[in-house]
Each structure stands twice: as structure tokens, then as C-alpha cells.
Design an enzyme around this catalytic site. Sequence first.
Site, PDB file in Angstrom:
ATOM      1  CG  ASP A 191      -0.367  -0.540   2.548  1.00  0.00           C
ATOM      2  OD1 ASP A 191       0.891  -0.631   2.505  1.00  0.00           O
ATOM      3  OD2 ASP A 191      -1.178  -0.424   3.722  1.00  0.00           O
ATOM      4  CB  SER A 192       3.903   2.306   1.986  1.00  0.00           C
ATOM      5  OG  SER A 192       3.296   2.375   3.103  1.00  0.00           O
TER       6      SER A 192
END
Length: 426
Positions: A191-192
Amino acid sequence: MEEKVSIVLTSYNKPAYLQKAIESVMNQTHDNWELFVMDDHSNEETISVIHKYLHDPRIRYENSFVKPEERIKTTRYATLINSALPFAEGDYISYLTDDTVYHPERLSRMVQTFSHKPEALAVYSRQKVIHVNERGEEISHFYRNADAVLDQAAFQVDHCSVMHRRSLLDRILHKYGSYWDDDMKHWNHGDSIFWTRINNFAPFLPINEVLDTTYKTPNSFQNAYQSLPADLIDGSFVKGSDQNVYFIDQGLRRPVGDIWGSLYLNRTVTVPDPYLFQYRIGKMLNIPNYILVKEAGHPAIFYIEDEKKRRIMGQYAFRFYQFKRKDILTIGKEELEALPEGLPITRERSSLIENPPNRRLFLIERKSFLFLHGVLHPISEQVVRKFFLHQKPISASFRNIHKFSIGKPFYPVYDEIIKKLNIAIE
Ligand code: UDP
Ligand code: MG
């Protein structure tokens, strides 16, 4: 007509939580949404939960039917998201994991924020994080804040706390050749990596309200990787998310029959599937290594190693190696006789420790070691606890123990990764 939101929910073997996640979408006050339930080849229980909701025309379901050997090749949720996004029809995109619930106002608050701020491309909100035990009971909780405009949202914002305009997707695809980067090396922070792609085009605007709650279960990547060394310790009982118990036997994972239930019940280590699946599956286990056995009515006690029995010669040796009577298992005469005889386990006062039993803990010069196959492995307290090595360490010194080589340490690698990334786990 209200604007439409596309939600991509990734699912893998968390039936009870998944049900809550799906219902949290159905309970949104904003009802123009579509939900992609992207299942990563879960067990039947999970699939039957999904089927209960398929009557709703807003819900679409796809099963990846991923093969075990493929599962460890990519960051799975990123792969699943990438296969849903080309079909997303929403004006806005939002992501959900199967252990998170959206609060009822989540979509409406976010859509509202976008309509007040036409220049905004991505928003995020405050999140409640609850750590739960195996029974789903809360152990602790904390909040991830949303009080700043973020030019670098990576490692600040969770997977489930973001909404972005769909228009960003084309720009990301054009620049990077894919939406989410599903390279395996980002398994715990895919996600990051995607937020960094978004940040190339736009900051994340905060909505300082708790709009989702996420649950960290013992099966979550994060919890399951915590305190896990690079290699699984030989002689451990382990399980992944499908709950099948395996015995780690010299690099193989061997299925364990129910008959050993009393042994593994309170000492099975939960590990993430990609980690478990690295170990090839072996034959069904006959008898676990590193257990104490005896025959009913006979005083002789044996320690099992390499499917051989090593007789423990006398009380002094038994106590010296920190064996406990309550750990002795009574087995049938034939079963015991079928096991070939190994080297006896002896201990004479003030002599060199030469052929100690395997998988015992030693304390040498104030450091802990696990003795395995002729090698002393440095081991940390966290790993000792994670692997249920409850034995009191055997005191020795490098003078009274045979010169064994010092092997690869059993230290938690994930904690090291976390430290390097500087993300706080609360
Ligand atoms: N997931 C998946 N395939 C897998 C393992 C996990 O699709 O083989 C999904 C899972 O359903 C969840 C997401 O990846 O939506 C993150 O997994 P998890 O919640 O276990 O990780 P954590 O919360 O620790 O980041
Ligand atoms: Mg999770």
C-alpha cells in the site's frame, strides 16, 4: 445522481471478519457504490460467506484460484487489486482488507470532501487499530492520525483509510506500467508503495475523523511475521491461515495427525502462508522429534531424535538437561520397540558436555543458544517465546561444552525490517 465509489476488497481465509467487512460496505449511508470481492483462493467457509451477499447487484466476486507456489511470488493483495481496477466504474476508488470495517459515514464523508475540494485527488482519514487474540477479543488499540496534508503518505496511512479519484489511475498506469506494484519484496507495505506513486501527482488531504477500524489478528502478516526468524526452527509445530498443523522436520513441513493434538495444541506457531509455503510438504508424521516418551509400567525414559529413541541415563542427566516429568508421553510397547536406538543421553558431573540432546536451550556466558544438529544457534528471548521453548536454559560454559560451531542466529528479522523502516508498532 450521487457519484459512484468503487471498493476493492481483498480476501483470504478470514471468514468472520470478511462478513463484517462486506456488511460494513452494505451499511454505508452513501449507496452508489460497487464492491469487488477479490478472493485469493480461500477455504470453503470463506467462500460460503461471500456467496451470501452475491444477490446484491452491486457486489462482484472473483476467485483467483492461485496455486500455492504462485502465492509466494507476488504481493497478493496488489495482484488482486490490479486485476479488479480495469473494471472499476466509480468516480472514486477505495480499498478494503478483509479484517477492516468501514464506518457507515465513510464513503459519504470522503465523497463530500472531494466535492468541496475539486483540486483534491486523494484523501485519507483517521483509523482505529485493534489488536485481537485468537478468540477475537481485544488486547489493545491505538489510532492512526489524519491531521496533516501528506506529501509522503507511505508508512503513515493504512491500506483502508484512503480514497482517490479514478483519474489518477490512468496517470499511474502511464507512468509506471501498472497500478499497484505487486513485487514480492513489498509484501508488507505494498500500500505504501502505491501511495508513493500517488504522491507523484498529488498530496493526501486529511479527514480528521475515524472512518474505519482495522483488526490485527494473530494471522495478520504483521503479527505473524513478528518475532519470526529467517528460518523456522526444526521440531516446531506451525500453522498458516488454513489451520492445518505441520511439523517442521529438517526443512520439510510434515502434516500432523490429530493423535498428536495434545502436543501441539498449546504450542503451534502461527506463521504467514508465504513463509510456510516455502517449505516443501513431506510425508505424514509418524512420531514428532524432540519429545519424551516411555512405555507404561517401565521406568526407562527416551528422547526422540531423527525418529530414533535416545535413552536418558539416570535422574541426574534428566534434570541436568531440564527435562520435566509432566512432558513424558506414554506410548505403546510396539511403537517404542519399532524405533531404532540412538546414542544414550548421559551426564556425568564435571565432565565435558558431549552429545547433548537436540533442541535444548543453553545459557553460555549469559547468551542463549539453541542446540540443533551439532550446532549452537544464538536465539533471542522473543523467538524463544514465539516458538514456545518453555524450557529453563541449561547452564554451561565454553570450557565444559564440546566445541560446537556457532550457527545462524534465530533472531526476529521482521522486527529488524520494521526498525529500519522506522514504523511504529503500538
Ligand atoms: N491476502 C491475500 N492473499 C494472501 C494473503 C493475504 O489476498 O495470500 C490479503 C488479505 O486478504 C488482506 C491483505 O492481503 O486483505 C493483507 O493481509 P493481512 O490482513 O493478513 O495483513 P496485515 O493486516 O498484517 O497487513
Ligand atoms: Mg490486515
